[in-house]
Design a protein around this motif. Structure first.
Motif, short mmCIF file in Angstrom:
data_model
loop_
_atom_site.label_atom_id
_atom_site.label_comp_id
_atom_site.label_asym_id
_atom_site.label_seq_id
_atom_site.Cartn_x
_atom_site.Cartn_y
_atom_site.Cartn_z
N LYS B 7 0.84 -1.21 0.00
CA LYS B 7 0.00 0.00 0.00
C LYS B 7 0.87 1.25 0.00
CE LYS B 7 -4.14 -1.41 2.56
NZ LYS B 7 -4.74 -1.25 3.91
N ASN B 8 0.84 1.99 -1.08
CA ASN B 8 1.50 3.30 -1.19
C ASN B 8 2.93 3.30 -0.68
OD1 ASN B 8 -1.60 3.79 -0.16
ND2 ASN B 8 -1.02 4.96 -1.97
N THR B 10 6.83 3.86 -0.64
CA THR B 10 7.78 4.78 -1.25
C THR B 10 9.15 4.57 -0.60
OG1 THR B 10 6.10 6.43 -1.72
CG2 THR B 10 8.35 7.23 -1.56
N ASP B 20 8.22 4.69 -6.05
CA ASP B 20 7.39 5.89 -5.96
C ASP B 20 5.92 5.51 -5.75
OD1 ASP B 20 6.24 8.35 -6.14
OD2 ASP B 20 6.78 8.72 -8.23
N ASN B 21 5.51 5.45 -4.50
CA ASN B 21 4.10 5.29 -4.16
C ASN B 21 3.45 4.10 -4.89
OD1 ASN B 21 1.78 5.95 -2.83
ND2 ASN B 21 1.11 7.45 -4.36
N SER B 23 1.40 0.59 -5.17
CA SER B 23 0.41 -0.26 -4.51
C SER B 23 0.12 -1.47 -5.39
CB SER B 23 -0.89 0.51 -4.27
OG SER B 23 -0.64 1.61 -3.43
N SER B 57 7.69 5.29 3.49
CA SER B 57 6.28 5.41 3.88
C SER B 57 5.51 4.30 3.20
CB SER B 57 5.74 6.78 3.47
OG SER B 57 5.81 6.92 2.07
N GLY B 58 4.28 4.09 3.65
CA GLY B 58 3.46 3.03 3.09
C GLY B 58 3.41 1.82 4.00
N THR B 211 7.82 3.40 -10.71
CA THR B 211 6.36 3.34 -10.78
C THR B 211 5.92 2.18 -11.66
OG1 THR B 211 6.36 4.86 -12.63
CG2 THR B 211 6.00 5.83 -10.47
#
Lengths: 257, 367
Positions: B7-8, B10, B20-21, B23, B57-58, B211
């Motif tokens: 999930k998201n 990074t 990059d973010n 999911s 993060s994530g 990505t």
């Protein structure tokens, strides 16, 4: 033909080098069995210098000191040097990997003097403890360098794999990393041990008044001339070093697996 | 049913944004592949799932449990490393027993389980060998056995076949698929090899610059690439700069190389704008060649062109055609007859035909 000639040059060069290295030692060993009080001319075979040597309480005492100092200082430097070597490999800090070599390259005289000044500055009483600390200080570098070079060819992902397969950081270090770098640790440790046993200069500066080691004791015997007892003592040291070296090479291939 | 939820997530290294973010939901029992060129973030993503790298993060959830902050040894999953990462000072059997010892299994149970795994990978007679005494393929199988011995929920594979030679690699492809089906363990596979990805996976995520460019089944990824990057990265693909001339119900008229016009079929034709510039992607093997315009199927789009040169590949011949205006078109002609191959000679005129649905129009914004 060209390579043949070249290989002959290497062969003779090699033989010459070995002769150059070993003839003085062979002469020294031979004369330790010579039945004469002076090292000139062969008179006859005897073992009496060894009897004299082993009856000499001062020499035996100094020898035991040397072994204890070497054992203690190399044990400490194995632990600290291994940690330093692993850290140097893992974090690759540019300046540090050069700095760790400095004690190896610095003239012993400088190291001895600087340690002496340092001990005096902090008011540390010179004796066996200061000798051990001094020997540890230069031995760490040798262990660190040996461990670092051993890790250079190592597959770094084995540590990740150990963690991935359920090992805690400590278990990954103890069960996987240490056995893999053990040849480096042993090589570095043996180097530290032998360097400690025959160190004269640094010990001379840091020994103080009461403490004595085998090299210091032999040096003080030399003041009264080179007697065959010195030859006998040297022969024992040479045999001891040879034993350590052959143990090291015997151990390594098995550990290398 | 989802087993792994990313999930998201990074991750930066230094100042570089590596992941990059992203999911992704990975289904239970799936053979999922992260495909991309080196530096696209696929290995970093895998290492974050394994717990060897912490995301900035994530969240990462395994079987509904948040494992983002668990150390690697407490995650019920294993990784197969590119170098196999076998422990050099342990025998094959000890290597395979390692995860069981860490999990504090009893001696008898460990021995039984290790012997079973050794039989599964046909290495029983090598159990007392050290890793340096066995071949690359055998090392590979030891690594697989070691990672499956305690039945993990997830197996992560980091380019595990890249060190093997081509023939062995192909053999291992089949072995891996079979193994995955037999064990039912979910595989997350990282590779930069598009053939491997297409042949092995249930689904593929194509990664570029951290990505996801496209996530779908292999055949969709290959035949319906959504971006210029995906079309270009997977297999050979012609990417022709094209302008939209007209749109009707389900057809679009395109112009390439300033002069060549043809129609394509797309039910979503209303989304095209007149004058829009984009890329038209066409796979070389979806094109037909003939020296005369005698394709007796009427619905095909036909372009007239000139032969520029060819490469003989054995199973096929790749022609390079000149569409004029510095635009080249590659066509793969299969050599499917037993006759001697008759090549089209350089500079001869030639007709190219293709199904109006064979290619894809890609927005220029996607390159």
């Amino acid at each position: 033909m060209q390579t043949n000639k070249l290989s002959k040059v290497f062969l003779f060069g090699g033989i010459f080098t070995f002769l150059f290295l070993y003839i003085p030692l062979i002469v020294l060993i031979l004369y330790s069995f010579n039945d004469s009080k002076i090292n000139v001319g062969w008179v006859g075979f005897t073992l009496k210098w060894y009897k004299v040597l082993f009856a000499d309480k001062e020499i035996i005492h100094a020898g035991v000191n040397s072994l204890l100092i070497a054992f203690t200082s190399s044990s400490i430097s194995i632990v600290l040097g291994t940690l330093a070597g692993v850290a140097l490999h893992r974090y690759k800090i540019p300046l540090l990997s050069g700095l760790v070599m400095v004690p190896v390259a610095t003239p012993e005289l400088l190291v001895g003097v600087s340690l002496l000044l340092f001990f005096l500055m902090i008011n540390f009483t010179l004796g066996y403890t200061s000798i051990i600390l001094a020997h540890t200080a230069f031995s760490i570098s040798f262990v660190a360098v040996a461990v670092k070079s051993r890790m250079f060819g190592m597959d770094d992902s084995i540590i990740d794999a150990a963690r991935d397969l359920g090992a805690s950081p400590f278990k990954a270090f103890w069960l996987i990393l240490i056995p893999t770098i053990l040849p480096g640790v042993i090589a570095g440790g043996l180097m530290a041990f032998t360097l400690s046993v025959d160190d004269f200069v640094i010990t001379f500066f840091t020994a103080g008044v009461g403490a004595t080691t085998l090299p210091l004791a032999i040096y003080s015997m030399l003041k009264m001339g080179v007697t065959p007892e010195v030859n006998a003592a040297s022969t024992v040291i040479i045999l001891f070093t040879l034993c350590l070296a052959s143990i090291a090479t015997k151990l390594s291939p098995q550990i290398f697996k | 049913m989802t087993i792994l939820e990313i999930k998201n997530v990074t991750k930066h290294f230094g100042g570089n944004l590596v992941v990059d973010n992203i999911s992704i939901d990975i289904k239970k029992g799936e053979f999922f592949t992260l495909l991309g060129p080196s530096g696209c973030g696929k290995t970093t993503l895998l290492r974050m799932i394994a717990g060897l790298v912490a995301p900035d993060s994530g969240q990462i959830l395994l079987d509904g449990v948040d494992i983002t902050n668990l150390p690697p040894e407490r995650r019920p999953l294993h990784t197969i490393f590119q170098s196999y990462a076998l422990f050099p000072h342990m025998t094959v059997a000890d290597n395979i027993a390692f995860p069981l010892k860490m999990a504090k299994w009893s001696k008898n149970k460990i021995e039984a389980q290790v012997n079973e795994l050794l039989e599964d990978v046909q290495l029983s007679q090598f159990k007392d060998c050290y890793p340096h005494e066995i071949s690359g393929g055998q090392k590979q199988r030891v690594a697989i056995a070691r990672s499956l011995v305690d039945r993990p929920k997830l197996l992560l594979l980091d380019e595990p076949l890249s060190a093997l030679d081509a023939r062995l690699r192909e053999h291992m492809h089949m072995e891996l698929v079979k193994l995955q089906e037999e064990t039912g363990v979910t595989f997350v596979y990282v590779t930069h090899d598009q053939h491997e990805a297409l042949a092995l996976s249930n689904r593929i995520a194509v990664l570029n610059h951290g990505t996801i460019e496209q996530l779908d089944k292999p055949d969709i990824i290959y035949s319906k690439p959504k971006t210029h990057f995906v079309a270009d990265f997977l297999g050979k693909c012609n990417l022709l700069k094209a302008e939209v001339l007209a749109t009707t119900n389900d057809a679009v008229k395109l112009r390439v190389a300033d002069s060549i016009e043809f129609s394509i079929k797309d039910p979503a034709s209303s989304s095209y704008q007149l004058g829009q510039i984009g890329w038209y992607s066409l796979r070389p093997e979806k094109l037909k060649l003939s020296s005369e315009n005698n394709f007796n199927v009427t619905h095909l789009s036909v372009i007239k062109s000139k032969v520029n040169g060819y490469y003989y590949y054995g199973n096929g011949t790749l022609y390079e055609l000149d569409l004029g205006n510095d635009t080249k078109l590659q066509v793969m002609a299969p050599n499917h007859t037993s006759d001697e191959v008759k090549f089209f000679v350089d500079n001869s005129e030639i007709y190219v035909a293709f199904d109006p649905e064979a290619g894809n129009f890609l927005d220029t914004g996607s390159c």
